[in-house]
Write a protein that holds these residues in place. Structure first.
Motif, PDB file in Angstrom:
ATOM      1  N   THR A   1       0.842  -1.203   0.000  1.00 55.63           N
ATOM      2  CA  THR A   1       0.000   0.000   0.000  1.00 55.63           C
ATOM      3  C   THR A   1       0.872   1.246   0.000  1.00 55.63           C
ATOM      4  OG1 THR A   1      -1.657  -1.207   1.256  1.00 55.63           O
ATOM      5  CG2 THR A   1      -1.885   1.172   1.198  1.00 55.63           C
ATOM      6  N   ARG A   2       1.911   1.199   0.815  1.00 53.66           N
ATOM      7  CA  ARG A   2       2.810   2.355   0.877  1.00 53.66           C
ATOM      8  C   ARG A   2       3.533   2.547  -0.466  1.00 53.66           C
ATOM      9  NH1 ARG A   2       5.170   5.912   4.548  1.00 53.66           N
ATOM     10  NH2 ARG A   2       3.672   5.277   6.085  1.00 53.66           N
ATOM     11  N   ASP A   3       3.933   1.426  -1.086  1.00 62.54           N
ATOM     12  CA  ASP A   3       4.586   1.519  -2.402  1.00 62.54           C
ATOM     13  C   ASP A   3       3.652   2.163  -3.425  1.00 62.54           C
ATOM     14  OD1 ASP A   3       6.871   0.441  -1.536  1.00 62.54           O
ATOM     15  OD2 ASP A   3       6.604  -1.546  -2.432  1.00 62.54           O
ATOM     16  N   ILE A   4       2.392   1.688  -3.442  1.00 63.91           N
ATOM     17  CA  ILE A   4       1.418   2.232  -4.407  1.00 63.91           C
ATOM     18  C   ILE A   4       1.223   3.723  -4.157  1.00 63.91           C
ATOM     19  CG2 ILE A   4      -1.008   2.174  -5.131  1.00 63.91           C
ATOM     20  CD1 ILE A   4      -0.975  -0.836  -4.460  1.00 63.91           C
ATOM     21  N   GLN A   5       1.118   4.047  -2.876  1.00 58.64           N
ATOM     22  CA  GLN A   5       0.905   5.447  -2.516  1.00 58.64           C
ATOM     23  C   GLN A   5       2.079   6.314  -2.972  1.00 58.64           C
ATOM     24  OE1 GLN A   5       0.089   5.962   1.703  1.00 58.64           O
ATOM     25  NE2 GLN A   5       1.285   7.831   1.614  1.00 58.64           N
ATOM     26  N   GLU A   6       3.287   5.842  -2.713  1.00 60.80           N
ATOM     27  CA  GLU A   6       4.461   6.628  -3.099  1.00 60.80           C
ATOM     28  C   GLU A   6       4.580   6.736  -4.612  1.00 60.80           C
ATOM     29  OE1 GLU A   6       7.722   4.837  -1.065  1.00 60.80           O
ATOM     30  OE2 GLU A   6       7.182   5.723   0.870  1.00 60.80           O
ATOM     31  N   THR A   7       4.241   5.625  -5.317  1.00 58.95           N
ATOM     32  CA  THR A   7       4.312   5.653  -6.780  1.00 58.95           C
ATOM     33  C   THR A   7       3.279   6.618  -7.349  1.00 58.95           C
ATOM     34  OG1 THR A   7       4.959   3.340  -6.713  1.00 58.95           O
ATOM     35  CG2 THR A   7       4.296   4.202  -8.852  1.00 58.95           C
ATOM     36  N   ALA A   8       2.076   6.582  -6.772  1.00 65.07           N
ATOM     37  CA  ALA A   8       1.024   7.484  -7.259  1.00 65.07           C
ATOM     38  C   ALA A   8       1.438   8.933  -7.037  1.00 65.07           C
ATOM     39  CB  ALA A   8      -0.285   7.181  -6.532  1.00 65.07           C
ATOM     40  N   MET A   9       2.032   9.197  -5.891  1.00 66.20           N
ATOM     41  CA  MET A   9       2.488  10.556  -5.610  1.00 66.20           C
ATOM     42  C   MET A   9       3.609  10.963  -6.578  1.00 66.20           C
ATOM     43  SD  MET A   9       0.673  11.775  -3.373  1.00 66.20           S
ATOM     44  CE  MET A   9      -0.640  11.081  -2.421  1.00 66.20           C
ATOM     45  N   ALA A  10       4.457   9.978  -6.898  1.00 73.32           N
ATOM     46  CA  ALA A  10       5.583  10.276  -7.795  1.00 73.32           C
ATOM     47  C   ALA A  10       5.079  10.658  -9.187  1.00 73.32           C
ATOM     48  CB  ALA A  10       6.520   9.072  -7.883  1.00 73.32           C
TER      49      ALA A  10
ATOM     50  N   GLU B   1      12.083  16.905  -6.973  1.00 72.94           N
ATOM     51  CA  GLU B   1      10.679  16.802  -7.384  1.00 72.94           C
ATOM     52  C   GLU B   1       9.718  17.054  -6.231  1.00 72.94           C
ATOM     53  OE1 GLU B   1      10.302  12.962  -9.256  1.00 72.94           O
ATOM     54  OE2 GLU B   1      10.700  13.874 -11.213  1.00 72.94           O
ATOM     55  N   LEU B   2       8.618  17.684  -6.559  1.00 78.21           N
ATOM     56  CA  LEU B   2       7.531  17.819  -5.591  1.00 78.21           C
ATOM     57  C   LEU B   2       6.205  17.906  -6.340  1.00 78.21           C
ATOM     58  CD1 LEU B   2       7.506  21.326  -3.882  1.00 78.21           C
ATOM     59  CD2 LEU B   2       8.735  20.831  -5.955  1.00 78.21           C
ATOM     60  N   ASP B   3       5.125  17.868  -5.579  1.00 78.32           N
ATOM     61  CA  ASP B   3       3.797  17.743  -6.171  1.00 78.32           C
ATOM     62  C   ASP B   3       3.502  18.874  -7.160  1.00 78.32           C
ATOM     63  OD1 ASP B   3       1.042  16.244  -5.613  1.00 78.32           O
ATOM     64  OD2 ASP B   3       0.648  18.370  -5.933  1.00 78.32           O
ATOM     65  N   LYS B   4       2.805  18.494  -8.235  1.00 78.53           N
ATOM     66  CA  LYS B   4       2.501  19.459  -9.302  1.00 78.53           C
ATOM     67  C   LYS B   4       1.733  20.672  -8.770  1.00 78.53           C
ATOM     68  CE  LYS B   4      -0.152  19.738 -13.603  1.00 78.53           C
ATOM     69  NZ  LYS B   4       0.777  20.526 -14.383  1.00 78.53           N
ATOM     70  N   THR B   5       0.778  20.420  -7.862  1.00 77.68           N
ATOM     71  CA  THR B   5      -0.010  21.537  -7.329  1.00 77.68           C
ATOM     72  C   THR B   5       0.872  22.480  -6.522  1.00 77.68           C
ATOM     73  OG1 THR B   5      -1.879  20.039  -7.180  1.00 77.68           O
ATOM     74  CG2 THR B   5      -2.085  22.112  -6.012  1.00 77.68           C
ATOM     75  N   VAL B   6       1.788  21.910  -5.754  1.00 76.00           N
ATOM     76  CA  VAL B   6       2.700  22.754  -4.975  1.00 76.00           C
ATOM     77  C   VAL B   6       3.543  23.591  -5.940  1.00 76.00           C
ATOM     78  CG1 VAL B   6       4.554  22.774  -3.266  1.00 76.00           C
ATOM     79  CG2 VAL B   6       2.769  21.044  -3.132  1.00 76.00           C
ATOM     80  N   ILE B   7       4.006  22.948  -6.998  1.00 82.95           N
ATOM     81  CA  ILE B   7       4.834  23.667  -7.983  1.00 82.95           C
ATOM     82  C   ILE B   7       4.050  24.812  -8.606  1.00 82.95           C
ATOM     83  CG2 ILE B   7       5.794  23.414 -10.311  1.00 82.95           C
ATOM     84  CD1 ILE B   7       7.279  21.117  -9.439  1.00 82.95           C
ATOM     85  N   GLU B   8       2.802  24.527  -8.970  1.00 84.05           N
ATOM     86  CA  GLU B   8       1.999  25.563  -9.623  1.00 84.05           C
ATOM     87  C   GLU B   8       1.769  26.756  -8.702  1.00 84.05           C
ATOM     88  OE1 GLU B   8      -1.412  23.351 -10.733  1.00 84.05           O
ATOM     89  OE2 GLU B   8      -0.560  22.690 -12.640  1.00 84.05           O
ATOM     90  N   ARG B   9       1.631  26.475  -7.398  1.00 88.34           N
ATOM     91  CA  ARG B   9       1.316  27.561  -6.469  1.00 88.34           C
ATOM     92  C   ARG B   9       2.566  28.198  -5.878  1.00 88.34           C
ATOM     93  NH1 ARG B   9      -3.300  24.619  -3.066  1.00 88.34           N
ATOM     94  NH2 ARG B   9      -2.866  26.280  -1.593  1.00 88.34           N
ATOM     95  N   LEU B  10       3.708  27.711  -6.277  1.00 86.88           N
ATOM     96  CA  LEU B  10       4.969  28.216  -5.740  1.00 86.88           C
ATOM     97  C   LEU B  10       5.484  29.418  -6.532  1.00 86.88           C
ATOM     98  CD1 LEU B  10       6.894  27.415  -3.492  1.00 86.88           C
ATOM     99  CD2 LEU B  10       8.093  25.947  -5.107  1.00 86.88           C
ATOM    100  N   GLY B  11       5.026  29.529  -7.780  1.00 89.67           N
ATOM    101  CA  GLY B  11       5.556  30.558  -8.669  1.00 89.67           C
ATOM    102  C   GLY B  11       5.407  31.960  -8.106  1.00 89.67           C
ATOM    103  N   GLU B  12       4.223  32.254  -7.593  1.00 91.40           N
ATOM    104  CA  GLU B  12       3.964  33.619  -7.132  1.00 91.40           C
ATOM    105  C   GLU B  12       4.821  34.003  -5.923  1.00 91.40           C
ATOM    106  OE1 GLU B  12       0.207  36.407  -5.853  1.00 91.40           O
ATOM    107  OE2 GLU B  12      -0.166  34.436  -6.699  1.00 91.40           O
ATOM    108  N   PRO B  13       4.827  33.180  -4.839  1.00 91.18           N
ATOM    109  CA  PRO B  13       5.679  33.569  -3.709  1.00 91.18           C
ATOM    110  C   PRO B  13       7.157  33.646  -4.076  1.00 91.18           C
ATOM    111  CG  PRO B  13       4.680  31.407  -3.324  1.00 91.18           C
ATOM    112  CD  PRO B  13       4.011  31.997  -4.517  1.00 91.18           C
TER     113      PRO B  13
ATOM    114  N   THR C   1       3.675  16.823  -0.792  1.00 91.23           N
ATOM    115  CA  THR C   1       2.360  16.690  -1.419  1.00 91.23           C
ATOM    116  C   THR C   1       1.315  17.348  -0.535  1.00 91.23           C
ATOM    117  OG1 THR C   1       0.629  15.138  -2.037  1.00 91.23           O
ATOM    118  CG2 THR C   1       2.142  14.412  -0.334  1.00 91.23           C
ATOM    119  N   LEU C   2       0.202  17.711  -1.136  1.00 93.24           N
ATOM    120  CA  LEU C   2      -0.894  18.289  -0.371  1.00 93.24           C
ATOM    121  C   LEU C   2      -1.931  17.226  -0.015  1.00 93.24           C
ATOM    122  CD1 LEU C   2      -1.455  21.595  -2.343  1.00 93.24           C
ATOM    123  CD2 LEU C   2      -0.017  21.167  -0.378  1.00 93.24           C
ATOM    124  N   ALA C   3      -1.765  16.008  -0.515  1.00101.24           N
ATOM    125  CA  ALA C   3      -2.788  14.979  -0.333  1.00101.24           C
ATOM    126  C   ALA C   3      -2.581  14.179   0.945  1.00101.24           C
ATOM    127  CB  ALA C   3      -2.791  14.045  -1.531  1.00101.24           C
ATOM    128  N   ILE C   4      -1.337  14.047   1.364  1.00104.41           N
ATOM    129  CA  ILE C   4      -1.027  13.249   2.547  1.00104.41           C
ATOM    130  C   ILE C   4      -0.092  14.063   3.436  1.00104.41           C
ATOM    131  CG2 ILE C   4       0.176  11.183   3.346  1.00104.41           C
ATOM    132  CD1 ILE C   4      -0.888   9.720   0.960  1.00104.41           C
TER     133      ILE C   4
END
Lengths: 645, 87
Positions: free
Chosen positions: A303-312, A350-362, A498-501
């Motif tokens: 489960t942890r492997d799947i979770q990490e792969t999905a996050m990756a 690497e980090l989550d796509k959403t974090v990357i998208e919201r990082l540009g402004e700050p 990630t913002l999901a976990i």
């Protein structure tokens, strides 16, 4: 697939190509002027040009064609790579980016006439030189001693429709080494019979033996049957004998982000279901649990492997954000006159796509702040014994399950006396307030705070750093400052992957189970009665190794019933907040420390003040995730607690 | 001789707009086509210019460096200009 979908893919590819080209040019500037790097830049611009032609973005196609022609000369080694040329190409890339923005409807097309002239002037083959070189090539081609072959090209009317321009495709043939042997104009009628929608011209090109038929066909791919391409007078080779070296790319597919988010959600549910099953089996008795413990352990690992792969899958290199920085610095150099040397490291982190998208402004705010406030003008730097050119350092690294992004400058550092004076003037602190150096530094994040003597387009409105802190907090992260007067300032952003976990501390407070994000937790302790100092009937502070920290009873903040009310009978969790400093949360007990799958209350219920989200525990119960910053601020500041203290 | 000036961007739309003006001007005799401000030129406009040269008393084309370079590159210099292309 609808036209809009294909167009969206084109724009996504433009973004990728622009990033790749910019990285290539920056690498060239840093000394990596090898064939692969230059080819990467060429490919990026070439792919944008191809798509622009297909979608009828004439201005974008025309500009990228000129740029590509110069890049072709650079690739061939006929134009040497120099610092001014790299500056020119970076500006050209900015203009390509603006053209792409205009094609997206995000603004007007840039005025590129002057830049086109500069690009043309930088090319090796212009005017008479080009003609002389062409004649030489023709002579060589006619001799046919190098496997030269002939191709005839006749663009029909359709090849000129929808913004397509046959001459741009013919230029590609020339870029491939083709030489125009002549143009048959016999079909062009007089004006009275002229049809402006028809194609009357047929060109004949001599192609070098190393170029394949397929390569030539590719140049006309976007117009299909609207252009007749005839091969003859010598057989084109089926395969290029010396194809240019291209780095092998890993096979990839493009996935709709919504599908990926559905997968992440499903993985989150799997994590919860797995935890619930483990808890249920545990409750059935030791014998039952032992019988399946091996399988359970294996399932946990999977489960942890799947979770990490999905996050990756959602993870992207932060280089996508860093690659915007050179342009920001170029624009800042124009507006402030300060040229800055950029040093970047860890761009593949690497980090989550959403974090990357919201990082540009700050990140943009911090960079503007560093150049405008931090780095001194050249003459001041020289007087202080520093290099005239300031240095901005950007770095990213994984550390302890979080990502640390540092933005450092070698400027003047924070003038604490000035910051303190300004804070008193603005009423942010009392005139007699006793603050440590770090606390004074943190004042620059206060809303409306600015020490800039004049408001400029760059900064000085006092909104930047406040927005930065809020943006970082919204991402579940924290920002800290280190400054050395005269030597520079470094901002450090600590962000979740990630913002999901998230990692959280599961605590009991009366009849409720809550989760305190680990990002806020400094330590937990069971206080001795002598360490707790009461302030009136309901307020208290704890002496944590000589520092008095206000106690925030969590049951009061969340309205829990039957909770421990005296600090010495419960557990204190010392937390750091962005807005209100350090505080100690009083809870009944700490149950667990674990990863929790974050469910948004906004989506499933509504936003609740002081609650960052919810999660489902192993026993199926819902636990609220505490917004530590908000709860502590509300308890201490809004209830005027600090004044009482 | 009347003079018709071409815009900076000589694309297909410009060629379409130019055609009726050329037909009207050619009816009165020869003309001069001033393309000295032209910084972009496409196949459609090159075809119109060749056609203008072939119609009636013909046309004299005054081209910008870009137009002349483009004509050279694509083998159309002799059809568009009276002066010999430099070797």
């Amino acid at each position: 697939m609808k036209f809009e979908d294909i167009q969206a893919i084109f724009f996504a590819e433009c973004d990728e190509a622009l990033v790749a080209a910019e990285q290539g040019l920056v690498a060239c500037r840093d000394g990596a002027q090898d064939d692969d790097t230059v080819n990467a830049v060429f490919r990026g611009v070439h792919s944008i040009k191809g798509g622009a032609g297909a979608f009828g973005y004439g201005a974008l196609q025309a500009f990228t064609h000129v740029f590509e022609t110069l890049l072709s000369d650079v690739r061939d080694g006929t134009v040497p790579i120099t610092a001014p040329l790299l500056d020119l190409m970076l500006r050209a890339l900015d203009t390509v980016s603006d053209h792409v923005g205009a094609a997206r409807g995000l603004g007007a097309a840039p005025d590129d006439i002057a830049l086109i002239a500069e690009l043309n002037a930088a090319m090796a083959r212009t005017g008479d030189d080009a003609f002389a070189a062409m004649l030489d090539d023709i002579v060589g081609a006619l001799h046919g001693d190098d496997g030269t072959w002939i191709v005839k090209v006749h663009p029909h009317g359709g090849a000129m429709a929808n913004g397509s321009e046959p001459l741009l495709m013919l230029r590609e043939i020339i870029d491939l080494g083709g030489v125009c042997l002549g143009c048959d104009t016999g079909d062009v009628p007089t004006l009275d019979a002229f049809d402006p929608g028809a194609g009357y011209l047929t060109w004949r090109f001599a192609m070098p033996g190393a170029v394949t038929e397929a390569t030539v066909r590719d140049a006309f791919d976007y117009v299909g049957d609207d252009c007749s391409v005839t091969f003859g007078d010598g057989a084109p080779p089926a395969k290029a004998p010396q194809a240019p070296a291209v780095s092998p790319a890993a096979p990839s597919i493009r996935i709709d982000l919504a599908k990926l988010d559905t997968l992440i959600d499903a993985v989150g549910e799997l994590v919860i279901a797995q935890a619930m099953m483990a808890q249920r089996l545990g409750s059935l008795g030791a014998g039952t649990y032992r019988a399946v413990s091996d399988e359970l352990t294996q399932m946990e690992a999977l489960t942890r492997d799947i979770q990490e792969t999905a996050m990756a899958i959602r993870a992207q290199p932060i280089g996508a954000v860093f690659s915007r920085v050179p342009r920001i610095l170029r624009e800042l150099a124009d507006s402030t006159g300060k040229r800055v040397h950029l040093v970047v490291s860890g761009e593949s982190t690497e980090l989550d796509k959403t974090v990357i998208e919201r990082l540009g402004e700050p990140l943009t705010h911090l960079i503007r702040n560093a150049v405008d406030h931090g780095i001194e003008p050249a003459e001041t730097r020289i007087a202080a014994g520093k290099p005239a050119l300031g240095t901005l350092t950007l770095s990213a690294e994984h550390k302890s399950g979080r990502i640390l992004i540092r933005i450092g400058d070698d400027g003047r550092g924070i003038d604490r006396a000035r910051v303190r004076a300004k804070a008193i003037e603005r009423g942010v602190i009392a005139a007699d307030a006793v603050l440590s150096g770090e606390e004074i530094d943190a004042l620059i994040f206060a809303p409306g705070f600015s020490t800039a003597p004049a408001i400029t387009n760059v900064s000085g409105r006092g909104v930047g750093l406040d927005v930065v802190r809020q943006s970082v907090k919204d991402l579940g992260g924290r920002i800290t400052i280190e400054t050395v007067p005269g030597s520079g300032t470094t901002f450090t952003l600590a962000l979740p992957l990630t913002l999901a976990i998230s990692d959280g501390m599961v605590v009991n407070v009366g009849d409720q189970t809550l989760v305190v994000p680990l990002a806020n937790v400094v330590e937990s302790l069971r206080p001795a009665p002598r360490d707790v100092k009461a302030l009136g009937a309901h307020r208290a502070m704890i002496d944590v190794r000589g520092q008095f920290v206000p106690i925030v009873p969590l049951h009061l903040a969340v309205g829990a019933v039957g909770a421990v009310e005296r600090a010495e009978l419960g557990v204190l969790i010392v937390v750091e907040t962005e807005s209100s400093g350090t505080a100690a949360l009083l809870v009944d007990a700490i149950c667990d420390q674990r990863q929790v799958v974050i469910k948004s209350l906004d989506t499933h219920f509504r936003a609740v003040d002081g609650v960052a989200g919810a999660t489902i525990l192993g026993d199926g119960r819902v636990a609220l995730i505490v917004d530590v910053d908000r709860l502590v601020t509300r308890h201490l500041v809004e209830e005027n607690w600090q004044a009482a203290a | 001789m009347p003079t018709i000036s071409l815009p900076a961007r000589c694309d297909r739309a410009a060629a379409q707009a130019l055609l009726p003006r050329l037909i009207a001007a050619q009816a009165a005799g020869g003309l001069i086509i001033d393309a000295r401000d032209c910084s972009q030129i496409g196949q459609a406009m090159l075809q119109v210019l060749i056609s203008a040269r072939r119609t009636g008393a013909g046309a004299v084309i005054e081209g910008s460096a870009h137009v002349r370079d483009t004509a050279r590159l694509f083998g159309l210099f002799a059809q568009l200009f009276d002066d010999a292309a430099p070797a």
